[in-house]
Design an enzyme around this catalytic site. Structure first.
Site, PDB file in Angstrom:
ATOM      1  N   ALA A  66      60.342  55.426   5.010  1.00  0.00           N
ATOM      2  CA  ALA A  66      60.007  56.709   4.381  1.00  0.00           C
ATOM      3  C   ALA A  66      61.199  57.106   3.517  1.00  0.00           C
ATOM      4  O   ALA A  66      62.336  56.689   3.781  1.00  0.00           O
ATOM      5  CB  ALA A  66      59.753  57.758   5.457  1.00  0.00           C
ATOM      6  N   GLY A 111      59.123  53.322   8.087  1.00  0.00           N
ATOM      7  CA  GLY A 111      57.737  53.436   7.618  1.00  0.00           C
ATOM      8  C   GLY A 111      57.207  52.135   7.037  1.00  0.00           C
ATOM      9  O   GLY A 111      55.997  51.900   7.032  1.00  0.00           O
ATOM     10  N   GLU A 114      56.088  50.217   9.966  1.00  0.00           N
ATOM     11  CA  GLU A 114      54.851  50.862  10.452  1.00  0.00           C
ATOM     12  C   GLU A 114      53.668  50.536   9.539  1.00  0.00           C
ATOM     13  O   GLU A 114      52.547  50.364  10.012  1.00  0.00           O
ATOM     14  CB  GLU A 114      55.075  52.373  10.540  1.00  0.00           C
ATOM     15  CG  GLU A 114      56.082  52.721  11.634  1.00  0.00           C
ATOM     16  CD  GLU A 114      56.505  54.178  11.605  1.00  0.00           C
ATOM     17  OE1 GLU A 114      57.090  54.604  10.584  1.00  0.00           O
ATOM     18  OE2 GLU A 114      56.244  54.888  12.582  1.00  0.00           O
ATOM     19  N   GLU A 134      64.948  54.348  12.820  1.00  0.00           N
ATOM     20  CA  GLU A 134      64.917  55.810  12.755  1.00  0.00           C
ATOM     21  C   GLU A 134      65.981  56.484  13.610  1.00  0.00           C
ATOM     22  O   GLU A 134      66.479  57.561  13.252  1.00  0.00           O
ATOM     23  CB  GLU A 134      63.524  56.334  13.160  1.00  0.00           C
ATOM     24  CG  GLU A 134      62.440  56.119  12.110  1.00  0.00           C
ATOM     25  CD  GLU A 134      61.765  54.763  12.185  1.00  0.00           C
ATOM     26  OE1 GLU A 134      62.253  53.865  12.896  1.00  0.00           O
ATOM     27  OE2 GLU A 134      60.729  54.603  11.512  1.00  0.00           O
TER      28      GLU A 134
HETATM   29  N1  COA Z   1      64.680  56.199   1.324  1.00  0.00           N
HETATM   30  C1  COA Z   1      65.163  56.543   0.127  1.00  0.00           C
HETATM   31  N2  COA Z   1      65.896  55.724  -0.637  1.00  0.00           N
HETATM   32  C2  COA Z   1      66.127  54.497  -0.165  1.00  0.00           C
HETATM   33  C3  COA Z   1      65.658  54.078   1.083  1.00  0.00           C
HETATM   34  C4  COA Z   1      64.888  54.983   1.830  1.00  0.00           C
HETATM   35  N3  COA Z   1      64.355  54.663   3.019  1.00  0.00           N
HETATM   36  N4  COA Z   1      66.060  52.802   1.306  1.00  0.00           N
HETATM   37  C5  COA Z   1      66.765  52.446   0.215  1.00  0.00           C
HETATM   38  N5  COA Z   1      66.817  53.472  -0.663  1.00  0.00           N
HETATM   39  C6  COA Z   1      67.467  53.503  -1.978  1.00  0.00           C
HETATM   40  C7  COA Z   1      68.971  53.661  -1.847  1.00  0.00           C
HETATM   41  O1  COA Z   1      69.308  55.032  -1.669  1.00  0.00           O
HETATM   42  C8  COA Z   1      69.434  53.114  -3.177  1.00  0.00           C
HETATM   43  O2  COA Z   1      69.179  54.085  -4.171  1.00  0.00           O
HETATM   44  P1  COA Z   1      70.379  54.489  -5.203  1.00  0.00           P
HETATM   45  O3  COA Z   1      70.644  53.223  -5.964  1.00  0.00           O
HETATM   46  O4  COA Z   1      69.764  55.564  -6.040  1.00  0.00           O
HETATM   47  O5  COA Z   1      71.523  54.918  -4.363  1.00  0.00           O
HETATM   48  C9  COA Z   1      68.436  51.974  -3.424  1.00  0.00           C
HETATM   49  O6  COA Z   1      67.297  52.252  -2.623  1.00  0.00           O
HETATM   50  C10 COA Z   1      68.976  50.599  -3.017  1.00  0.00           C
HETATM   51  O7  COA Z   1      69.363  50.668  -1.656  1.00  0.00           O
HETATM   52  P2  COA Z   1      70.809  50.232  -1.124  1.00  0.00           P
HETATM   53  O8  COA Z   1      71.063  50.933   0.167  1.00  0.00           O
HETATM   54  O9  COA Z   1      71.825  50.384  -2.208  1.00  0.00           O
HETATM   55  O10 COA Z   1      70.566  48.676  -0.891  1.00  0.00           O
HETATM   56  P3  COA Z   1      71.322  47.726   0.138  1.00  0.00           P
HETATM   57  O11 COA Z   1      70.897  46.349  -0.201  1.00  0.00           O
HETATM   58  O12 COA Z   1      72.766  48.025   0.157  1.00  0.00           O
HETATM   59  O13 COA Z   1      70.742  48.102   1.593  1.00  0.00           O
HETATM   60  C11 COA Z   1      69.014  48.644   3.179  1.00  0.00           C
HETATM   61  C12 COA Z   1      69.388  47.864   1.892  1.00  0.00           C
HETATM   62  C13 COA Z   1      67.507  48.481   3.358  1.00  0.00           C
HETATM   63  C14 COA Z   1      69.738  48.047   4.381  1.00  0.00           C
HETATM   64  C15 COA Z   1      69.392  50.126   3.001  1.00  0.00           C
HETATM   65  O14 COA Z   1      68.874  50.593   1.767  1.00  0.00           O
HETATM   66  C16 COA Z   1      68.871  51.010   4.084  1.00  0.00           C
HETATM   67  O15 COA Z   1      69.410  51.028   5.183  1.00  0.00           O
HETATM   68  N6  COA Z   1      67.808  51.810   3.802  1.00  0.00           N
HETATM   69  C17 COA Z   1      67.298  52.768   4.711  1.00  0.00           C
HETATM   70  C18 COA Z   1      66.479  52.097   5.765  1.00  0.00           C
HETATM   71  C19 COA Z   1      65.934  53.116   6.750  1.00  0.00           C
HETATM   72  O16 COA Z   1      66.670  53.760   7.491  1.00  0.00           O
HETATM   73  N7  COA Z   1      64.608  53.243   6.764  1.00  0.00           N
HETATM   74  C20 COA Z   1      63.939  54.100   7.670  1.00  0.00           C
HETATM   75  C21 COA Z   1      63.661  55.421   7.084  1.00  0.00           C
HETATM   76  S1  COA Z   1      62.721  56.365   8.243  1.00  0.00           S
END
Ligand code: COA
Length: 260
Positions: A66, A111, A114, A134
């Protein structure tokens, strides 16, 4: 019909729905959830569509969860409605009468995990990573993850992955039954299309009844489930596809089902 955050391509009776926010790793914001709701309504009505493939844009992510910027604005009052409306969209996919195959091409987190769980079949690239992270954000899965992950991979494993927020790689996902099959990133879409076409070549009614019967196990006990199975089996036996399918076997030829 156009969707702001999705791409839709329909070819050979197969709809490919691509979540298209690659710069945000296809994170699910309110617009994407609305678009998903809408596209599945449209695909339900579209008689040309016999199977659906759901995937993410780019090479990095299926869906990274999400949208955390939107999550950050939730309070207790808004959160229940947020969770319930997301659950309703994923329930629509879960109970979709045509087969829904997730082609998981990278991160399927929160999400995204999910959403994958709500699909009927999960095909994954060897780069895929599942997870319910989460608790890292001080919340729990809210789009059905606590329920569907537990049902699919068992309670002990669901506890472990949800409480530790550890990611599950493709090999592990396959081993524990979260992934049906693992392919290279390059092969994934072709293999998803092959499977969708194979399913679409079967009797349409039979495929729908099978989905209905298998999905009923989420709600029904063995005896009620078998009652439903018998009723759906009987409905199948009233179709032209049944007559054609059995006759084709007897006549040693390929069946010509009506839906083709
Ligand atoms: N919501 C909003 N934005 C997200 C996102 C999310 N769940 N997951 C990634 N993004 C965005 C990042 O903020 C970044 O945007 P920006 O360039 O404007 O800062 C872009 O996507 C790229 O992500 P980034 O974190 O730079 O890539 P990465 O390769 O370093 O890491 C992940 C990848 C997936 C490990 C990391 O993005 C992450 O942990 N995301 C969240 C995962 C999460 O907690 N999901 C559950 C949500 S309930």
């Amino acid at each position: 019909m156009s969707y702001k955050t999705l791409l839709l391509n329909i070819e050979d009776n197969i709809a490919v729905v691509t979540i298209n926010r690659p710069e945000k790793l296809n994170a699910l914001n309110a617009q994407t959830m609305n678009d998903l709701d809408l596209v599945f309504d449209d695909l339900k009505k579209n008689e040309l569509v016999h199977a659906v493939i759901l995937t993410g844009s780019g090479e990095k992510a299926f869906v990274a969860g999400a949208d955390i910027k939107e999550l950050n604005k939730l309070d207790m009052n808004k959160a229940k409605e947020f969770s319930e409306s997301g659950q309703a969209v994923f329930n629509k996919i879960d109970h979709f009468e045509k087969p829904v195959i997730a082609a998981i091409n990278g991160f399927a987190l929160g999400g995204g995990c999910e959403l994958a769980l709500a699909c009927h079949i999960r095909l994954v690239s060897d780069t895929a990573k599942f997870g319910q992270p989460e608790v890292n954000l001080g919340i729990i899965p809210g789009y059905g993850g606590t329920q569907r992950l537990t049902r699919l991979i068992n309670s002990g494993r669901a506890m472990e992955y949800t409480l530790t927020a550890d990611m599950i790689n493709a090999e592990e996902a396959y081993r524990i039954g979260l992934a049906n099959k693992v392919y290279s990133q390059i092969e994934l879409m072709d293999e998803a299309k092959k499977m969708a076409k194979k399913i679409a070549s079967k009797g349409k009614q039979a495929v729908r009844m099978a989905i209905n019967a298998i999905k009923s196990t989420d709600q029904l006990g063995l005896s009620e489930g078998q009652n439903l199975e018998a009723s759906l089996f009987a409905i199948c036996c009233g179709t032209e596809d049944f007559k054609e399918g059995t006759l084709a076997f007897i006549e040693k030829r390929k069946p010509k089902f009506k839906n083709k």
